[in-house]
Motif scaffolding. Structure first.
Motif, PDB file in Angstrom:
ATOM      1  N   GLY A 127       3.454  21.437  -8.206  1.00  9.06           N
ATOM      2  CA  GLY A 127       4.921  21.583  -9.012  1.00  9.06           C
ATOM      3  C   GLY A 127       5.858  20.609  -8.342  1.00  9.06           C
ATOM      4  O   GLY A 127       7.019  20.533  -9.037  1.00  9.06           O
ATOM      5  N   ARG A 128       5.632  19.763  -7.648  1.00 10.16           N
ATOM      6  CA  ARG A 128       6.699  18.540  -7.084  1.00 10.16           C
ATOM      7  C   ARG A 128       7.068  17.530  -8.185  1.00 10.16           C
ATOM      8  O   ARG A 128       8.147  17.494  -8.347  1.00 10.16           O
ATOM      9  N   TYR A 129       6.176  17.362  -9.000  1.00  8.41           N
ATOM     10  CA  TYR A 129       6.209  16.128  -9.964  1.00  8.41           C
ATOM     11  C   TYR A 129       7.268  17.056 -11.235  1.00  8.41           C
ATOM     12  O   TYR A 129       8.263  16.582 -11.551  1.00  8.41           O
ATOM     13  N   LEU A 130       7.031  18.073 -11.607  1.00  9.34           N
ATOM     14  CA  LEU A 130       7.970  18.896 -12.648  1.00  9.34           C
ATOM     15  C   LEU A 130       9.349  19.111 -12.038  1.00  9.34           C
ATOM     16  O   LEU A 130      10.390  18.956 -12.725  1.00  9.34           O
ATOM     17  N   ALA A 131       9.346  19.578 -10.674  1.00  8.65           N
ATOM     18  CA  ALA A 131      10.770  19.750 -10.107  1.00  8.65           C
ATOM     19  C   ALA A 131      11.489  18.551  -9.983  1.00  8.65           C
ATOM     20  O   ALA A 131      12.772  18.442 -10.396  1.00  8.65           O
ATOM     21  N   HIS A 132      11.014  17.524  -9.790  1.00 13.06           N
ATOM     22  CA  HIS A 132      11.515  16.261  -9.657  1.00 13.06           C
ATOM     23  C   HIS A 132      12.107  15.824 -10.961  1.00 13.06           C
ATOM     24  O   HIS A 132      13.375  15.318 -11.051  1.00 13.06           O
ATOM     25  N   LEU A 166       0.824  -1.315   0.113  1.00  6.18           N
ATOM     26  CA  LEU A 166      -0.220   0.022  -0.170  1.00  6.18           C
ATOM     27  C   LEU A 166       0.803   1.120   0.078  1.00  6.18           C
ATOM     28  O   LEU A 166       1.537   1.376   0.896  1.00  6.18           O
ATOM     29  N   VAL A 167       0.711   2.294  -1.180  1.00  5.90           N
ATOM     30  CA  VAL A 167       1.753   3.174  -1.181  1.00  5.90           C
ATOM     31  C   VAL A 167       1.009   4.243  -0.268  1.00  5.90           C
ATOM     32  O   VAL A 167      -0.103   4.490  -0.434  1.00  5.90           O
ATOM     33  N   LYS A 168       2.109   4.935   0.301  1.00  5.82           N
ATOM     34  CA  LYS A 168       1.635   5.882   1.181  1.00  5.82           C
ATOM     35  C   LYS A 168       2.182   7.428   0.694  1.00  5.82           C
ATOM     36  O   LYS A 168       3.176   7.407   0.128  1.00  5.82           O
ATOM     37  N   PRO A 169       1.142   8.448   0.660  1.00  4.84           N
ATOM     38  CA  PRO A 169       1.325   9.719  -0.015  1.00  4.84           C
ATOM     39  C   PRO A 169       2.670  10.568   0.941  1.00  4.84           C
ATOM     40  O   PRO A 169       2.655   9.962   2.278  1.00  4.84           O
ATOM     41  N   VAL A 170       3.443  11.023   0.270  1.00  8.07           N
ATOM     42  CA  VAL A 170       4.561  11.800   0.762  1.00  8.07           C
ATOM     43  C   VAL A 170       4.019  13.039   1.656  1.00  8.07           C
ATOM     44  O   VAL A 170       4.704  13.490   2.431  1.00  8.07           O
ATOM     45  N   SER A 171       2.763  13.439   1.340  1.00  9.70           N
ATOM     46  CA  SER A 171       1.989  14.552   2.140  1.00  9.70           C
ATOM     47  C   SER A 171       0.505  14.350   2.250  1.00  9.70           C
ATOM     48  O   SER A 171       0.048  13.696   1.264  1.00  9.70           O
ATOM     49  N   ASP A 212      -2.825  12.934  -8.686  1.00 11.05           N
ATOM     50  CA  ASP A 212      -3.463  14.171  -8.885  1.00 11.05           C
ATOM     51  C   ASP A 212      -2.791  15.410  -7.688  1.00 11.05           C
ATOM     52  O   ASP A 212      -2.662  16.301  -8.104  1.00 11.05           O
ATOM     53  N   ASN A 213      -2.493  14.842  -6.539  1.00 13.41           N
ATOM     54  CA  ASN A 213      -1.950  15.903  -5.573  1.00 13.41           C
ATOM     55  C   ASN A 213      -0.350  15.990  -5.792  1.00 13.41           C
ATOM     56  O   ASN A 213       0.217  16.615  -4.885  1.00 13.41           O
ATOM     57  N   GLU A 214       0.361  15.123  -6.541  1.00 13.92           N
ATOM     58  CA  GLU A 214       1.615  15.007  -6.800  1.00 13.92           C
ATOM     59  C   GLU A 214       2.524  14.634  -5.565  1.00 13.92           C
ATOM     60  O   GLU A 214       3.578  15.074  -5.116  1.00 13.92           O
ATOM     61  N   THR A 215       1.767  13.633  -4.747  1.00 14.48           N
ATOM     62  CA  THR A 215       2.263  13.287  -3.342  1.00 14.48           C
ATOM     63  C   THR A 215       2.861  11.707  -3.726  1.00 14.48           C
ATOM     64  O   THR A 215       2.936  10.871  -2.611  1.00 14.48           O
ATOM     65  N   LEU A 216       2.886  11.175  -4.801  1.00 12.64           N
ATOM     66  CA  LEU A 216       3.375   9.791  -5.143  1.00 12.64           C
ATOM     67  C   LEU A 216       4.897   9.772  -4.712  1.00 12.64           C
ATOM     68  O   LEU A 216       5.677  10.361  -5.057  1.00 12.64           O
ATOM     69  N   PRO A 217       5.064   8.744  -3.963  1.00 10.27           N
ATOM     70  CA  PRO A 217       6.396   8.534  -3.565  1.00 10.27           C
ATOM     71  C   PRO A 217       7.349   8.536  -4.675  1.00 10.27           C
ATOM     72  O   PRO A 217       7.096   7.716  -5.473  1.00 10.27           O
TER      73      PRO A 217
END
Length: 631
Positions: free
Chosen positions: A31-36, A20-25, A159-164
């Motif tokens: 903008g987290r995805y693009l920054a990564h 079960l993947v846990k969100p980082v937030s 959607d929230n860009e909180t995928l680890p």
């Protein structure tokens, strides 16, 4: 020929201990995805001479000495200072400087969108999940509702860009493919397809497509306040769909998507001339994903069950069964049979296996842990049934699609087996790579059957680089050839055999490391060929050579797709006389899916499966017969 190699499912990075993947937030991180993504390195262009030397090395076990000498002459000419190769290499290096990824667009076009064979069997992989315990409509609907809720839970992280972020060897991996698998669909064209993704549209989709009895429905899965429907609410809506789709005299419109891409492209244009049809097709294409509620299949023995389910995932069983219960162009389709069979089929153009497997692992774990939430009895609108106006011409296209699909269905031979004697823990205990161990066993099984080595494809992830997809691990090496030739040679001692096995495994690991670091040969050779086409120059002789044709004719197309769930991925062969082999190594057993075509007299999936089991056992036995001090 490289465009034929479309079974490219890269190895997933190690996920956290729970599936079960846990969100980082708990809140959105814009903008987290693009920054990564921007922090990832660009895919390198390997040195030209390095690739030419390595190309010669991979040819050694699969072509004759005479052919090898001829190819060496061509490569020397191609690679000489100031020659054609150097000019194309400089063009590639310029392209690499100007683009995010010099390969990704070319690969998408040549391997998928310009590939004209049907996506069914020839391109789209399936995933077979463990058999479920229900045998009726209520169980099917309840499971489907939980599954939909689990996918929406995963979607929230996207959607929230909180995928680890995933890592491999301490290095972050490109996460782009996770953002391509939902709300996307392939669109057929008369000569080339496209892929459309609605995730970032002004009004992103809020519905999934449900298919039952060949009839398509739009199921809105979010409340007016933006919260997802609960499992109870989804169950209620699925019941409504079931009850309104009981009549089975509907034309299986979805079967059109199983056609040769040019044929389907023409039929598609004919289909959407009608405004109602166009709106219905758009609703399917725009949906987040599709759920196929299948009719039960004829019962088979326990031994044949997994193989039967694999064919259900790959093609639906033909026009008499569930093949019309699909929209094969849809990126992600979950298949749930009334008899407890369950799995996934996905259209391969947007992504490899890892995001699919990670999503499946998450959903399976979510369904285990999800608590039942009693929903307030707020009346929900009836899910919208999608209407299609079937003209005589469309009816003719459907009948043609049925005939062609049934031919493909009868031609596909699939054998799924659970190798129960040992799993990945055994090679690990011998300090051997489990993947390399299995790949060498495949080489031994093939050699015992055909008395020769063959060109072998195993996918390797390029996700350490921005927009990275895959390159090829070439499992047939001079070291694996020496081992398979020695294994059944009575003049060789066990110690000699084990020494050669270890060399073959080390060589495979070395090639794997080379591939994931962007230094393998196949995508570089493709790039050089595509650069020549783009420069409007003649195709260099090295690509017209017999050796190149042999090298690109992958009799073994293979992939390791490890999952935490006890499942296995499956796909068709990439050449008429070849095999598709996918495997999921668990701790104490290995799940294998092997496919072949019945129309080829020389191939047999069950026979190769038997030889592979023997090869794995013989390799284990030759190891354990040695004194421990000798290993």
């Amino acid at each position: 020929m490289l465009a034929r190699v479309i079974r490219s499912m890269a190895k997933p990075a190690r996920m956290q201990s729970s599936s079960l993947v846990k969100p980082v937030s708990l809140t959105k991180i814009p903008g987290r995805y693009l920054a990564h993504q921007e922090g990832l390195p660009k895919l390198p262009v390997p040195p030209l001479q390095q690739t030419l030397d390595r190309y010669m090395a991979v040819l050694q076990p699969i072509i004759s000495q005479e052919e090898l000498e001829h190819t060496k002459h061509l490569l020397d000419e191609f690679g000489k200072p100031g020659g054609v190769g150097e000019r194309l290499q400089k063009g590639l290096e310029r392209r690499a400087r100007k683009t995010e990824n010099w390969l990704s667009d070319w690969w998408l076009q040549t391997a998928y969108l310009e590939y004209r064979m049907p996506v069914v069997i020839h391109s789209s992989p399936g995933v077979v999940l463990p058999k479920l315990e229900f045998h009726d409509r209520q169980g099917q609907i309840r499971y489907a509702a939980k599954l939909i809720a689990g996918v929406l839970d995963f979607k929230t992280m996207i959607d929230n860009e909180t995928l680890p972020v995933e890592y491999l060897g301490g290095k972050p991996l490109c996460m782009n493919q996770y953002y391509q698998i939902l709300s996307s669909c392939r669109i057929p064209g008369p000569k080339r397809d496209t892929v459309i993704n609605y995730t970032l549209s002004k009004s992103p989709p809020t519905h999934v497509t449900i298919v039952h009895n060949f009839q398509f429905f739009v199921l809105d899965v979010y409340n007016s306040d933006g919260s997802p429907l609960t499992v109870d609410q989804i169950c209620t809506q699925l019941e409504k769909i079931w009850n309104s789709s009981l009549q089975t005299n509907k034309e299986p419109i979805g079967i059109l998507t199983s056609q040769h891409r040019n044929t389907w492209g023409n039929a598609y244009n004919n289909l959407i001339k009608d405004k109602t049809n166009k709106e219905s097709v758009k609703a399917i294409q725009k949906s987040i994903f599709t759920v196929c509620l299948d009719a039960p299949m004829p019962r088979v023995s326990d031994e044949l069950y997994l193989s039967r389910v694999a064919t259900q995932m790959l093609h639906g069983g033909g026009s008499r069964w569930n093949s019309g219960n699909r929209w094969f162009d849809k990126t992600l389709q979950f298949i749930i049979g009334e008899d407890g069979s369950c799995g996934v089929i996905y259209e391969h153009a947007p992504a490899e296996g890892p995001p699919i497997v990670a999503l499946v692992d998450h959903v399976v774990e979510f369904m285990r842990s999800a608590e039942t939430v009693r929903s307030p009895m707020i009346p929900l609108p009836m899910p919208k049934k999608l209407r299609f106006n079937i003209t005589p011409e469309i009816k003719k296209d459907i009948e043609k699609a049925k005939q062609n699909l049934n031919i493909m269905v009868h031609d596909l031979d699939v054998k799924v087996t659970v190798f129960s004697h040992f799993g990945k823990n055994f090679p690990k205990s011998q300090r051997m790579s489990p993947d390399a161990f299995i790949q060498v066993a495949l080489q031994l099984a093939y050699y015992r059957n055909y008395n020769r080595c063959c060109s072998t494809y195993e996918s390797a992830s390029l996700r350490m680089y921005r927009l990275g997809r895959t390159d090829t691990i070439r499992s047939a090496s001079i070291d694996s050839q020496h081992f398979v030739q020695a294994m059944d040679d009575p003049s060789k001692s066990n110690q000699q055999k084990v020494d050669l096995l270890q060399k073959a495994i080390v060589a495979h690991r070395a090639y794997t490391n080379m591939a994931i670091n962007g230094q393998a040969i196949d995508r570089h050779l493709l790039g050089l060929k595509m650069q020549a086409i783009e420069d409007l120059t003649s195709i260099p002789e090295i690509f017209m050579d017999t050796s190149f044709a042999v090298a690109m004719h992958f009799n073994l197309s293979t992939s390791q797709v490890p999952a935490k769930t006890d499942c296995v991925m499956c796909f068709g062969p990439v050449v008429p006389d070849g095999y598709g082999v996918c495997y999921n190594p668990m701790d104490e057993h290995i799940n294998f899916a092997i496919s072949a075509f019945n129309s080829c007299a020389e191939t047999n999936a069950a026979h190769l499966s038997h030889l592979l089991e023997e090869a794995l056992l013989d390799m284990r036995d030759v190891i354990i017969q040695l004194p421990k001090s000798k290993l």
